[in-house]
Design an enzyme around this catalytic site. Structure first.
Site, short mmCIF file in Angstrom:
data_model
loop_
_atom_site.label_atom_id
_atom_site.label_comp_id
_atom_site.label_asym_id
_atom_site.label_seq_id
_atom_site.Cartn_x
_atom_site.Cartn_y
_atom_site.Cartn_z
N ASP A 225 0.85 -1.19 0.00
CA ASP A 225 0.00 0.00 0.00
C ASP A 225 0.89 1.25 0.00
O ASP A 225 1.89 1.32 0.72
CB ASP A 225 -0.91 -0.02 1.23
CG ASP A 225 -2.04 0.98 1.12
OD1 ASP A 225 -3.21 0.54 1.01
OD2 ASP A 225 -1.77 2.19 1.15
N ILE A 226 0.48 2.24 -0.79
CA ILE A 226 1.28 3.47 -0.92
C ILE A 226 1.25 4.29 0.37
O ILE A 226 2.13 5.12 0.60
CB ILE A 226 0.75 4.29 -2.12
CG1 ILE A 226 1.82 5.21 -2.67
CG2 ILE A 226 -0.51 5.07 -1.75
CD1 ILE A 226 1.48 5.78 -4.04
N ASN B 134 -12.92 -2.91 2.49
CA ASN B 134 -13.82 -1.77 2.60
C ASN B 134 -14.81 -1.75 1.45
O ASN B 134 -14.46 -2.10 0.32
CB ASN B 134 -13.02 -0.46 2.59
CG ASN B 134 -12.06 -0.35 3.77
OD1 ASN B 134 -12.41 -0.78 4.88
ND2 ASN B 134 -10.88 0.19 3.55
N VAL C 155 -10.81 3.08 -3.84
CA VAL C 155 -10.46 2.53 -5.15
C VAL C 155 -11.49 1.46 -5.48
O VAL C 155 -11.67 0.49 -4.72
CB VAL C 155 -9.04 1.93 -5.15
CG1 VAL C 155 -8.71 1.34 -6.51
CG2 VAL C 155 -8.00 2.98 -4.77
N HIS D 148 -10.44 -5.17 -3.12
CA HIS D 148 -9.10 -5.49 -2.65
C HIS D 148 -9.15 -5.81 -1.17
O HIS D 148 -10.02 -5.32 -0.45
CB HIS D 148 -8.13 -4.32 -2.91
CG HIS D 148 -8.64 -3.01 -2.44
ND1 HIS D 148 -9.53 -2.25 -3.18
CD2 HIS D 148 -8.40 -2.32 -1.31
CE1 HIS D 148 -9.82 -1.14 -2.52
NE2 HIS D 148 -9.16 -1.16 -1.37
N HIS E 175 -6.98 -5.71 2.33
CA HIS E 175 -5.82 -5.14 3.03
C HIS E 175 -5.28 -6.19 3.99
O HIS E 175 -6.04 -6.75 4.80
CB HIS E 175 -6.23 -3.94 3.87
CG HIS E 175 -6.76 -2.76 3.10
ND1 HIS E 175 -6.03 -1.61 2.89
CD2 HIS E 175 -7.96 -2.55 2.51
CE1 HIS E 175 -6.76 -0.74 2.22
NE2 HIS E 175 -7.94 -1.27 1.97
P1 DGP Z 1 -9.58 1.52 0.19
O1 DGP Z 1 -9.71 2.75 1.02
O2 DGP Z 1 -10.02 0.26 0.91
O3 DGP Z 1 -10.25 1.68 -1.18
O4 DGP Z 1 -8.03 1.33 -0.03
C1 DGP Z 1 -7.32 1.82 -1.12
C2 DGP Z 1 -5.87 1.76 -0.76
O5 DGP Z 1 -5.12 1.87 -1.95
C3 DGP Z 1 -5.40 2.86 0.18
O6 DGP Z 1 -4.97 2.28 1.41
C4 DGP Z 1 -4.23 3.51 -0.54
C5 DGP Z 1 -3.92 2.55 -1.66
N1 DGP Z 1 -3.49 3.17 -2.90
C6 DGP Z 1 -4.13 4.16 -3.56
N2 DGP Z 1 -3.46 4.48 -4.67
C7 DGP Z 1 -2.38 3.67 -4.71
C8 DGP Z 1 -1.30 3.53 -5.63
O7 DGP Z 1 -1.19 4.20 -6.64
N3 DGP Z 1 -0.36 2.58 -5.33
C9 DGP Z 1 -0.45 1.80 -4.21
N4 DGP Z 1 0.53 0.90 -4.03
N5 DGP Z 1 -1.46 1.90 -3.34
C10 DGP Z 1 -2.40 2.84 -3.58
#
Ligand code: DGP
Length: 160
Positions: free
Chosen positions: A77-78, A134, A143, A147, A149
């Site tokens: 996660d970023i 989520n 997003v 997915h 976590h």
């Molecule tokens: P959610 O809130 O459950 O939809 O989680 C989306 C997650 O995705 C959030 O923890 C941050 C992560 N995320 C968003 N953009 C990127 C990206 O470009 N790269 C990566 N590695 N993670 C990302």
């Protein structure tokens, strides 16, 4: 169908406006040639429900990928919320948990098993971890490609 979660081809055209376009077949073929796939066809428009995660799967943007197979991809996660924070994402397009069909139980199951396998291979399975999915606004989903976590690496505190 939720075109707002993605985009239509050609860009800047709603699915409805493309409906009257002659040569819709050509448009769909162009989308296929350009993107290698389309997710569905609405009113003769090719709909691509791309998210940032689709772009990671397609290697259009970089990510720290820790696991991949034919069904799913896992990457860091970023914005990590724990010392270990990895996202497990299916390759099939499913915008939210509400869109999972009865025949797609295996897709969700594979995410859980891949996360548990990762915990075992990385050596923190016995200490423990948390998995979170989520859904939509109240769940905090940002997003719109499902997915899972995986959070680990320290005591995470009580939840639920
Ligand atoms: P959610 O809130 O459950 O939809 O989680 C989306 C997650 O995705 C959030 O923890 C941050 C992560 N995320 C968003 N953009 C990127 C990206 O470009 N790269 C990566 N590695 N993670 C990302």
């Amino acid at each position: 169908v939720k075109p707002e979660n993605g985009c239509t081809w050609p860009p800047a055209m709603s699915a409805d406006s493309v409906a009257t376009w002659e040569g819709a077949e050509r448009i769909i073929q162009t989308a296929l040639d350009t993107f290698g796939r389309i997710d569905c066809v609405v009113n003769n428009a090719a709909v691509l429900r791309d998210t940032i995660f689709h772009k990671i799967i397609a290697r259009q943007i970089p990510a720290n990928i820790v696991y991949e197979d034919e069904h799913l991809i896992a990457f860091r996660d970023i914005s990590p919320q724990a010392p270990v924070h990895v996202l497990f994402v299916p390759k099939v397009t499913i915008p939210t948990l509400n869109d999972v069909q009865p025949g797609q139980a295996e897709i969700v199951g594979r995410l859980v098993i891949a996360a548990a396998d990762y915990a075992k291979t990385q050596g923190f399975a016995e200490d423990g971890y948390r998995i979170v999915m989520n859904c939509n606004d109240h769940g905090g989903q940002t997003v719109f490609q499902i997915h899972l976590h995986l959070l680990a690496g320290a005591p995470l505190g009580r939840f639920g």
